[in-house]
Write a protein that holds these residues in place. Structure first.
Motif, mmCIF file in Angstrom:
data_model
loop_
_atom_site.group_PDB
_atom_site.id
_atom_site.type_symbol
_atom_site.label_atom_id
_atom_site.label_comp_id
_atom_site.label_asym_id
_atom_site.label_seq_id
_atom_site.Cartn_x
_atom_site.Cartn_y
_atom_site.Cartn_z
ATOM 1 N N GLY A 198 0.825 -1.202 0.000
ATOM 2 C CA GLY A 198 0.000 0.000 0.000
ATOM 3 C C GLY A 198 0.855 1.247 0.000
ATOM 4 O O GLY A 198 2.056 1.206 -0.314
ATOM 5 N N ILE A 199 0.236 2.358 0.373
ATOM 6 C CA ILE A 199 0.951 3.637 0.365
ATOM 7 C C ILE A 199 1.352 4.100 1.762
ATOM 8 O O ILE A 199 1.927 5.170 1.919
ATOM 9 N N PRO A 205 3.577 4.335 5.060
ATOM 10 C CA PRO A 205 5.008 4.128 5.355
ATOM 11 C C PRO A 205 5.222 2.832 6.142
ATOM 12 O O PRO A 205 4.397 2.458 6.979
ATOM 13 N N LEU A 206 6.325 2.165 5.858
ATOM 14 C CA LEU A 206 6.607 0.882 6.498
ATOM 15 C C LEU A 206 6.661 1.011 8.014
ATOM 16 O O LEU A 206 7.264 1.928 8.551
ATOM 17 N N GLY A 207 6.016 0.071 8.683
ATOM 18 C CA GLY A 207 6.058 -0.003 10.125
ATOM 19 C C GLY A 207 4.802 0.464 10.831
ATOM 20 O O GLY A 207 4.549 0.061 11.964
ATOM 21 N N PHE A 208 4.000 1.292 10.201
ATOM 22 C CA PHE A 208 2.803 1.806 10.867
ATOM 23 C C PHE A 208 1.789 0.693 11.113
ATOM 24 O O PHE A 208 1.265 0.549 12.214
ATOM 25 N N SER A 209 1.492 -0.086 10.079
ATOM 26 C CA SER A 209 0.539 -1.191 10.247
ATOM 27 C C SER A 209 1.120 -2.270 11.150
ATOM 28 O O SER A 209 0.373 -2.938 11.872
ATOM 29 N N GLY A 216 -5.179 5.256 11.323
ATOM 30 C CA GLY A 216 -5.566 6.620 10.957
ATOM 31 C C GLY A 216 -5.034 7.644 11.937
ATOM 32 O O GLY A 216 -4.555 8.717 11.548
ATOM 33 N N LEU A 217 -5.110 7.323 13.223
ATOM 34 C CA LEU A 217 -4.593 8.248 14.238
ATOM 35 C C LEU A 217 -3.067 8.357 14.180
ATOM 36 O O LEU A 217 -2.513 9.452 14.330
ATOM 37 N N LEU A 218 -2.404 7.221 13.977
ATOM 38 C CA LEU A 218 -0.936 7.248 13.855
ATOM 39 C C LEU A 218 -0.482 8.051 12.646
ATOM 40 O O LEU A 218 0.481 8.815 12.731
ATOM 41 N N LEU A 219 -1.144 7.851 11.530
ATOM 42 C CA LEU A 219 -0.769 8.598 10.323
ATOM 43 C C LEU A 219 -0.996 10.090 10.516
ATOM 44 O O LEU A 219 -0.202 10.906 10.048
ATOM 45 N N GLY A 220 -2.058 10.440 11.212
ATOM 46 C CA GLY A 220 -2.312 11.858 11.472
ATOM 47 C C GLY A 220 -1.298 12.466 12.418
ATOM 48 O O GLY A 220 -0.853 13.590 12.229
ATOM 49 N N ALA A 257 2.868 10.990 10.735
ATOM 50 C CA ALA A 257 3.256 11.203 9.346
ATOM 51 C C ALA A 257 2.701 12.496 8.776
ATOM 52 O O ALA A 257 2.996 12.835 7.636
ATOM 53 N N GLY A 258 1.887 13.197 9.547
ATOM 54 C CA GLY A 258 1.357 14.467 9.070
ATOM 55 C C GLY A 258 0.263 14.326 8.028
ATOM 56 O O GLY A 258 -0.078 15.292 7.362
ATOM 57 N N MET A 259 -0.295 13.146 7.865
ATOM 58 C CA MET A 259 -1.401 12.935 6.929
ATOM 59 C C MET A 259 -2.701 13.151 7.694
ATOM 60 O O MET A 259 -3.127 12.287 8.442
ATOM 61 N N HIS A 260 -3.301 14.270 7.524
ATOM 62 C CA HIS A 260 -4.500 14.587 8.285
ATOM 63 C C HIS A 260 -5.737 14.226 7.481
ATOM 64 O O HIS A 260 -6.081 14.887 6.515
#
Length: 167
Positions: free
Chosen positions: A65-66, A68-72, A114-118, A121-124
């Motif tokens: 997917g798109i 970043p590695l490690g979040f999931s 979703g919360l981690l990415l926000g 990673a700055g993806m809001h």
């Protein structure tokens, strides 16, 4: 547990999750095959194996997917540890157990991701979009997890990794 069979199952699950069509009403969520595999292995393996299978499943999901590695991996490992912690209190071979835990794991990992990415990673993403994806993941997890668990259990029995097929 055969490492080769685990690698094949995780890669096949990742590819299946990537190629199955998404549903707009579920927030364009992919069918949660990898969270279903995490549920199965967390209920049937020891704590250490469940943790590393969660990490590996997360890496497969991120690689396809798109994200970043490690979040999931972080989300799946926490889900695997929580499920493994309480596996003695549930009926691990019941379809209803798989439905409930699969929906909870898919929704929980989606919300946490979703919360981690926000946060990191700055993806809001808008709150409504995260809520729709979480609800969609829960519904798809309820439908998918019993099928995945039954299929992987049959594979384990055929390969001789599980002594008998429990009902």
């Amino acid at each position: 547990m055969s490492v080769l069979s685990l690698v094949i199952v995780l890669l096949s699950g990742g590819v299946l999750q990537a190629v199955l069509p998404t549903w707009a009403a579920a927030g364009q969520m992919p069918v949660p095959v990898l969270p279903a595999l995490v549920v199965y292995y967390a209920l049937t393996r020891n704590r250490v194996a469940a943790f590393w299978i969660g990490v590996a499943a997360g890496l497969v999901q991120d690689a396809l997917g798109i994200v970043p590695l490690g979040f999931s991996s972080c989300c799946f490992a926490v889900a695997a540890l929580l499920l493994n912690r309480y596996r003695e209190e549930v009926f691990e071979w019941e379809g209803l157990t798989h439905m409930i835990l699969g929906g909870a794991a898919a929704a929980g990992t989606t919300l946490a991701l979703g919360l981690l990415l926000g946060a990191a990673a700055g993806m809001h993403l808008p709150v409504g979009r995260i809520a729709l994806k979480t609800l969609g993941a829960a519904g798809l997890g309820v439908a998918t997890t019993p099928l995945v668990c039954r299929g992987v259990r049959r594979l384990d029995v055929m390969l001789g990794l599980v002594a008998e097929a429990r009902r």
